[in-house]
Design an enzyme around this catalytic site. Structure first.
Site, PDB file in Angstrom:
ATOM      1  N   LEU A 132      17.316  42.008  75.911  1.00 21.70           N
ATOM      2  CA  LEU A 132      15.966  41.536  75.671  1.00 21.70           C
ATOM      3  C   LEU A 132      15.369  42.358  74.542  1.00 21.70           C
ATOM      4  O   LEU A 132      14.611  43.288  74.796  1.00 21.70           O
ATOM      5  CB  LEU A 132      15.097  41.714  76.919  1.00 21.70           C
ATOM      6  N   GLY A 133      15.777  42.059  73.300  1.00 23.33           N
ATOM      7  CA  GLY A 133      15.078  42.661  72.178  1.00 23.33           C
ATOM      8  C   GLY A 133      13.672  42.153  72.321  1.00 23.33           C
ATOM      9  O   GLY A 133      13.459  40.955  72.363  1.00 23.33           O
ATOM     10  N   THR A 134      12.712  43.015  72.425  1.00 23.90           N
ATOM     11  CA  THR A 134      11.492  42.563  73.070  1.00 23.90           C
ATOM     12  C   THR A 134      10.254  43.204  72.518  1.00 23.90           C
ATOM     13  O   THR A 134      10.300  44.298  71.967  1.00 23.90           O
ATOM     14  CB  THR A 134      11.567  42.954  74.561  1.00 23.90           C
ATOM     15  N   SER A 135       9.142  42.493  72.709  1.00 23.55           N
ATOM     16  CA  SER A 135       7.837  43.136  72.646  1.00 23.55           C
ATOM     17  C   SER A 135       7.120  42.779  73.927  1.00 23.55           C
ATOM     18  O   SER A 135       6.931  41.598  74.227  1.00 23.55           O
ATOM     19  CB  SER A 135       7.043  42.625  71.450  1.00 23.55           C
TER      20      SER A 135
END
Lengths: 204, 229
Positions: free
Chosen positions: B31-34
């Site tokens: 989950l490359g995420t913000s």
């Protein structure tokens, strides 16, 4: 008049024809021989008093207390076989500790009571173990306020405004019924508990 | 000693891996995420982007990283998709049982604590950055940040995931104590939009949830309606 088991009372795993477990009932008798304990749930806390029977002048005063700390918001008192009671207090402390460790907050009184009741009931299931010969009084102050529970050897427990266990419990309970427990505060209750314990004390 | 040094390096590598979204193993979904959560008086706003990546490939461009743990408690998930889903499932199950025993709605701190215990005890195996946020009667809106090593800290607002590094300055400059519910929604939307603009591993749509005593309100901002930079 005590009923006689006549052969159905030799094991905790044997029912009588009327559906009674005599060993569990006999365990309750063990409490009746010990010093009285009285507890009152007040508006601002719970007061526990214990009649400590001192066997001899050789005993150090203040040793072998029957009222214990189980957590910062829980106190307990034991009646009956005091050695068994010590194990129950250990278990109570363990439940409080593990609940706090896992959930991060004080164990609610109702849940602690359920756990200790189940723990004592467990010993009524097996022939190899005997029921605990003690009554456990649990006093706790949680988010819902002060609460008082008392657990019997069968594992049965109730939430009380006032209760008594031990030798002088009949008289103590009659005295408690005369009081207006729901409007009492701890300062008043301490005096009442002390008075009742003194009253029911039997020098014999 | 060498064991400590090795653990520190592993930790640093894990943080870098999360920040740059390098896969732990070939094909690992991350989950490359913000993600973000903000407290207001009477509740919280939680928000996340919707990109799930496997290396450079976006395996899900509309994922939902806001997962309910209880009626009024959500968790924002960042890091390994598998790890965070597993943790959320366990916490959800434990909280459900706890709720039945307790007889009332669970505290946010309880859910956060269980998640934190898992993250800490299994820190060697897990790559999960979590933000647990919600509402309970006792304290109100709360946000708990639980980063990689398994520490837990309550914060007035919290940002996480790979995209968060680009918006620390923006968030610090624009956060005010005592924001209203709508101000918090705008703050989260704008911050996430900026993060998604700069972080290659964040993107898609913005999903929001506003949690207060009356329940949970889900909001959705499509990718072409993001606030302008």
């Amino acid at each position: 008049m005590t009923s006689i088991g006549t052969g159905y009372d030799l094991s905790a795993t044997t029912y009588s024809p009327e559906g009674r477990l005599f060993q569990v009932e006999y365990a309750a008798k063990a409490i009746d021989n010990s010093g009285t304990a009285v507890a009152i749930r007040c508006t601002d806390g719970v007061v526990i008093g214990v009649e400590k029977l001192v066997g001899s002048k050789m005993l150090v005063a203040g040793s072998n207390k029957r009222i214990y700390h189980a957590d910062r918001h829980v106190g307990t008192a034991v009646t009956g076989l005091l050695a068994d009671g010590r194990m129950l207090v250990n278990q109570t402390r363990s439940e409080c500790r593990s609940y706090r460790s896992y959930y991060g907050h004080d164990i609610p009184a109702r849940i602690l009571n359920e756990r200790m009741s189940m723990y004592m009931q467990k010993n009524t299931l097996y022939g190899a173990a005997r029921p605990y010969g003690c009554g456990l009084i649990i006093a706790a102050y949680d988010i819902d306020g002060p609460q008082l529970y008392a657990v019997e050897p069968s594992g049965l427990s109730y939430s009380y405004y006032g209760t008594a266990m031990g030798k002088g419990r009949q008289q103590a309970k009659s005295e408690l019924e005369l009081l207006k427990l729901q409007s009492m505060n701890t300062a008043q209750a301490v005096k009442e508990v002390a008075r009742i314990i003194h009253l029911v004390h039997d020098d014999v | 000693d060498s064991f400590c040094a090795a653990r520190i390096m592993l930790h640093a590598a894990a943080s870098r891996a999360e920040a740059m979204e390098l896969p732990k193993a070939p094909g690992e979904i991350s989950l490359g995420t913000s993600i973000m959560a903000v407290e207001f008086d009477g509740g919280v706003v939680v928000g996340a982007d919707s990109r799930t990546s496997s290396g450079a490939y976006v395996s899900n461009r509309v994922s939902d990283k806001l997962t309910p743990l209880a009626n009024r408690i959500y968790v924002c998930r960042s890091g390994s998709a598998a790890d965070t889903q597993a943790i959320a499932d366990i916490v959800k199950a434990q909280i459900a049982l706890h709720t039945m025993e307790l007889g009332k709605e669970p505290l946010v701190s309880t859910a956060a604590r269980i998640a934190q215990q898992l993250n800490y005890k299994h820190k060697a195996q897990l790559l999960a950055g979590l933000i647990v946020a919600g509402y309970d009667e006792r304290i109100g809106g709360q946000v708990y940040n639980i980063p990689l090593g398994g520490m837990m800290q309550r914060q007035p607002f919290s940002i996480g995931g790979s995209g968060s590094m680009y918006i620390y300055g923006y968030c610090d400059a624009h956060f005010k104590v005592g924001m209203t519910r709508q101000e918090c929604i705008d703050f989260v939307t704008k911050s996430l939009s900026l993060a998604m603009a700069r972080d290659g591993s964040s993107g898609g749509v913005i999903r929001l949830a506003v949690i207060d005593k009356d329940g949970v309100e889900r909001h959705f901002v499509p990718g072409d309606k993001l606030p302008p930079a």
